[in-house]
Design a protein around this motif. Sequence first.
Motif, mmCIF file in Angstrom:
data_model
loop_
_atom_site.group_PDB
_atom_site.id
_atom_site.type_symbol
_atom_site.label_atom_id
_atom_site.label_comp_id
_atom_site.label_asym_id
_atom_site.label_seq_id
_atom_site.Cartn_x
_atom_site.Cartn_y
_atom_site.Cartn_z
ATOM 1 N N ILE A 3 0.971 -1.153 -0.003
ATOM 2 C CA ILE A 3 0.041 -0.009 -0.006
ATOM 3 C C ILE A 3 0.795 1.095 -0.001
ATOM 4 O O ILE A 3 1.702 1.208 0.879
ATOM 5 N N GLU A 4 0.905 2.142 -1.154
ATOM 6 C CA GLU A 4 1.621 3.226 -1.092
ATOM 7 C C GLU A 4 3.237 2.970 -0.934
ATOM 8 O O GLU A 4 3.752 3.760 -0.052
ATOM 9 N N GLY A 5 3.410 1.815 -1.464
ATOM 10 C CA GLY A 5 4.843 1.345 -1.730
ATOM 11 C C GLY A 5 5.275 0.660 -0.069
ATOM 12 O O GLY A 5 6.420 0.269 -0.084
ATOM 13 N N TYR A 6 4.320 0.512 0.838
ATOM 14 C CA TYR A 6 4.488 -0.130 1.881
ATOM 15 C C TYR A 6 4.083 -1.709 1.776
ATOM 16 O O TYR A 6 3.159 -1.939 1.920
ATOM 17 N N ASP A 7 5.227 -2.577 1.680
ATOM 18 C CA ASP A 7 4.948 -3.758 1.455
ATOM 19 C C ASP A 7 4.996 -4.699 2.615
ATOM 20 O O ASP A 7 6.014 -5.299 2.913
ATOM 21 N N PHE A 8 3.869 -4.726 3.313
ATOM 22 C CA PHE A 8 3.981 -5.200 4.768
ATOM 23 C C PHE A 8 4.148 -6.722 4.687
ATOM 24 O O PHE A 8 4.664 -7.442 5.489
ATOM 25 N N ASP A 545 -13.502 -7.982 11.770
ATOM 26 C CA ASP A 545 -12.615 -9.248 11.783
ATOM 27 C C ASP A 545 -11.253 -8.878 11.700
ATOM 28 O O ASP A 545 -10.779 -8.307 10.940
ATOM 29 N N LEU A 546 -10.626 -9.267 12.706
ATOM 30 C CA LEU A 546 -9.086 -8.824 13.018
ATOM 31 C C LEU A 546 -8.061 -9.429 11.972
ATOM 32 O O LEU A 546 -7.315 -8.866 11.307
ATOM 33 N N SER A 547 -8.476 -10.643 11.302
ATOM 34 C CA SER A 547 -7.597 -11.567 10.281
ATOM 35 C C SER A 547 -7.895 -10.430 9.012
ATOM 36 O O SER A 547 -6.759 -10.372 8.309
ATOM 37 N N GLU A 548 -9.111 -9.985 8.761
ATOM 38 C CA GLU A 548 -9.328 -9.191 7.451
ATOM 39 C C GLU A 548 -8.612 -7.922 7.618
ATOM 40 O O GLU A 548 -7.933 -7.256 6.648
ATOM 41 N N GLN A 549 -8.559 -7.228 9.086
ATOM 42 C CA GLN A 549 -7.590 -5.975 9.045
ATOM 43 C C GLN A 549 -6.141 -6.205 8.849
ATOM 44 O O GLN A 549 -5.444 -5.409 8.257
ATOM 45 N N LEU A 550 -5.643 -7.210 9.424
ATOM 46 C CA LEU A 550 -4.116 -7.686 8.984
ATOM 47 C C LEU A 550 -3.904 -7.911 7.616
ATOM 48 O O LEU A 550 -2.875 -7.607 7.248
ATOM 49 N N ALA A 551 -4.863 -8.482 7.136
ATOM 50 C CA ALA A 551 -4.476 -8.944 5.660
ATOM 51 C C ALA A 551 -4.570 -7.744 4.812
ATOM 52 O O ALA A 551 -4.011 -7.539 3.690
ATOM 53 N N THR A 552 -5.297 -6.667 5.242
ATOM 54 C CA THR A 552 -5.602 -5.493 4.325
ATOM 55 C C THR A 552 -4.616 -4.395 4.790
ATOM 56 O O THR A 552 -3.750 -3.866 3.678
ATOM 57 N N TYR A 553 -3.986 -4.276 6.138
ATOM 58 C CA TYR A 553 -3.322 -3.269 6.438
ATOM 59 C C TYR A 553 -1.798 -3.992 6.880
ATOM 60 O O TYR A 553 -0.939 -2.941 7.127
ATOM 61 N N GLY A 554 -1.858 -5.084 7.291
ATOM 62 C CA GLY A 554 -0.442 -5.540 7.909
ATOM 63 C C GLY A 554 -0.648 -5.395 9.330
ATOM 64 O O GLY A 554 -1.297 -4.633 10.015
ATOM 65 N N VAL A 555 0.369 -6.235 10.048
ATOM 66 C CA VAL A 555 0.388 -6.416 11.612
ATOM 67 C C VAL A 555 0.668 -4.920 12.159
ATOM 68 O O VAL A 555 0.128 -4.485 13.249
ATOM 69 N N ASP A 556 1.956 -4.198 11.699
ATOM 70 C CA ASP A 556 2.462 -3.067 12.308
ATOM 71 C C ASP A 556 1.018 -1.816 12.299
ATOM 72 O O ASP A 556 1.067 -1.333 13.282
#
Length: 773
Positions: A3-8, A545-556
């Motif tokens: 996302i915007e060059g941020y490859d989590f 859904d936490l897993s969806e949030q992590l998959a979309t934006y990353g853990v950090d």
Amino acid sequence: MAIEGYDFEAMQRRWQPVWQSLDLFTPRDPGAASRGRRYVVDMFAYPSGDLHMGHAEAYAFGDAIARYWIQRGYDVLHPIGWDSFGLPAENAAIKRDQHPATWTYANIETQAESFRRYALSVDWRTRLHTSDPSYYRWTQWLFLRFFERGLAYRVRAAVNWCPADQTVLANEQVIAGRCERCGTEIVRRDLTQWFFRITSYADRLVDDLDALTGHWPEPVLTMQRNWIGRSRGTYLEFALEDDDRTVTVFTTRPDTVRGVTFLAVAPDSPLASELCAPTQRAALDAYGRTAVGVGVPLGRSARHPLTGASIPIYVAGYVRPDHGTGAIMGVPAHDDRDRVFAEAFGLPVVDAPLLEPAEAGRVGRAGTSFRLHDWLVSRQRFWGCPIPIVHCPACGEVPVPDDQLPVTLPDMRGAALTPRGESPLAANREWTSVPCPRCGRPGTRDTDTMDTFVDSSWYFLRYPSIDYQDGPFDPEATRRWLPVDQYVGGVEHAILHLLYARFFTKVLHDMGLVDFVEPFRALLNQGQVILNGAAMSKSKGNLVDLSEQLATYGVDAVRLTMVFAGPPEDEIDWADVSPAGAVRFLSRVLRLADDVEAPLRLADDVEAPAGPADPALRRTTHRLLQEITGLVEAHRFNVAVARTMQLANAARRAIDEGGAAREAVEAIAVVLSLFAPYTAEEMWSRLGHRPGIARAGWPAIDPALAAEETVVCAVQINGKVRDRLEVAPDISEEALTVRALDSPSVIAAVAGRRITRTIVRPPKLVNLVIPAP
């Protein structure tokens, strides 16, 4: 995913195996040089499925604390475990026709993988499951030690029964008359059950809260004091008419005894049934079923202890069974609830004179009453720790010998686990039928299992010595790590879990097994994660859904959003925040790492030449680092992140202007390692350092550079300088005005005249306009 060059995703794939190979979070050798030890415990998870938003919040805070202490040079133990017995697993097993262990351990593996993905700084060697026989062996061992000391006992009593879950509940698990787990209205039953004598420790449980003041949240301390409910007062005896028995009441106002016009008993107190006249039995039973109306007469009377007047006795809905003796004296002239009740039954309101202190002291006997009742630990379900007692017709209750522990659960599944009003274990004759350990005659195992809060009352003691076989915990490891330095979890456990853990610790202290009386030195409670002002739930259809949030934006990005949303104790409304903002910030700091001058080379440990440091940026870096350090130690993580963003902006400006910013960017990376470990590690690598930023060490702060910079402010009166003040460069207009007006030189020059105008130009000028003399 980028996302915007941020490859989590790439960062997460890259650094997870590296961290595992480096073994960053195993405590060092006890003799190794360090600042000391720190023990951080997160309230362990229940494996009902994958991690949810509440887990993401709570573990983000606990992990930040553990990582900070590691960076400061402490030897840190941060364990991981699962509270794996309990009803959800059993109900799921019945539905799926399987053993509860199958569902439980599958969920544990799912959560364990998610915890690794979430980059928790835990020592995986400590991994603990309360449903492992190797763990509940020692839960049973502790039960037997309580039994030997008279702290575990079995008695027939009126108990709370949940018709839906088909089991009894402790008083603490009943909220507004309903099961705290499923919400079903509870009913009262007379059953023979096991209790822990927690009331023996009631005084100490109250008194020792004083030592936790300032270290535990004040609301938690208040809730515990209120739940224990210690009251100093007087016990009074009211003799029954036509009977040689007495009714004992407890009151904190013995001086009002002259105004007593009735006695009232709690509807679910055994005393109500004992006192009820035969003619009123049907009315009492009907009231117990329906609770319609304010109360019902019991058809009996007592004598006033001073006047001898006849006093009727009632059941009253507002009287609680856990208040004193379950009976009160009704003084309608001095109590609003008593007045309402008296008016409903046409009883007199006697505004009699109060007793003088000397008289009041001679009425009844002084005593202490507690709201707290003994802890009911029996449960009529399968998936729990078996109670290690054999019932023998000849010997009575016989403990299972220590060398025969654990008493393990049999292999039961599916329909065999369906509750029938008693424990499913009772139907398993092969399991229940055993010889008495004392006389060898046929005996029967106890078929109840223990409340899962027993498991969680001591798990933090087991973590440091997970493989110890000679007792529940290794004395040497316990001395090294315990008590817990920082405990992190939800405020919903303020009474149940925390009260029970404190009780267990005090008993173990009295047994000589530990040398401390409180288990947790400091407590951090996090608020709930909600959505649009309401708690999340599947039934409401508002689950994030936490897993969806992590998959979309990353853990950090999710972790940073959690800590930046507000103070830990506040609720986070996910509708008001978005990890997208965190992604943009993390992307910017990665570019900072790319743009600093002369990165180090991994080929050697020698720093490449760098350009001259920017003095202004250095001062900003050290000043903000000093502030960030204090904020992290005060658990004001959201403000610490805000200050880190300020430092990132300052570093960006310096780089764009051709200045050197390595020191600032390295500091940003280390601070972010607490909240966004993947991004921080990636920054560290791009800056030319070897992997392992978690142990890079907290940046050193130069006190001279961190000192607040000041500027000189000229204070004028009618354009003439009267004083010069040293002030902060970011001082507000209001603060600068106050400083100027407080100046002795200004006060003397004004000489009481009216100031007609104040011109303020922070931080360098204040001009006061006054009339000419």
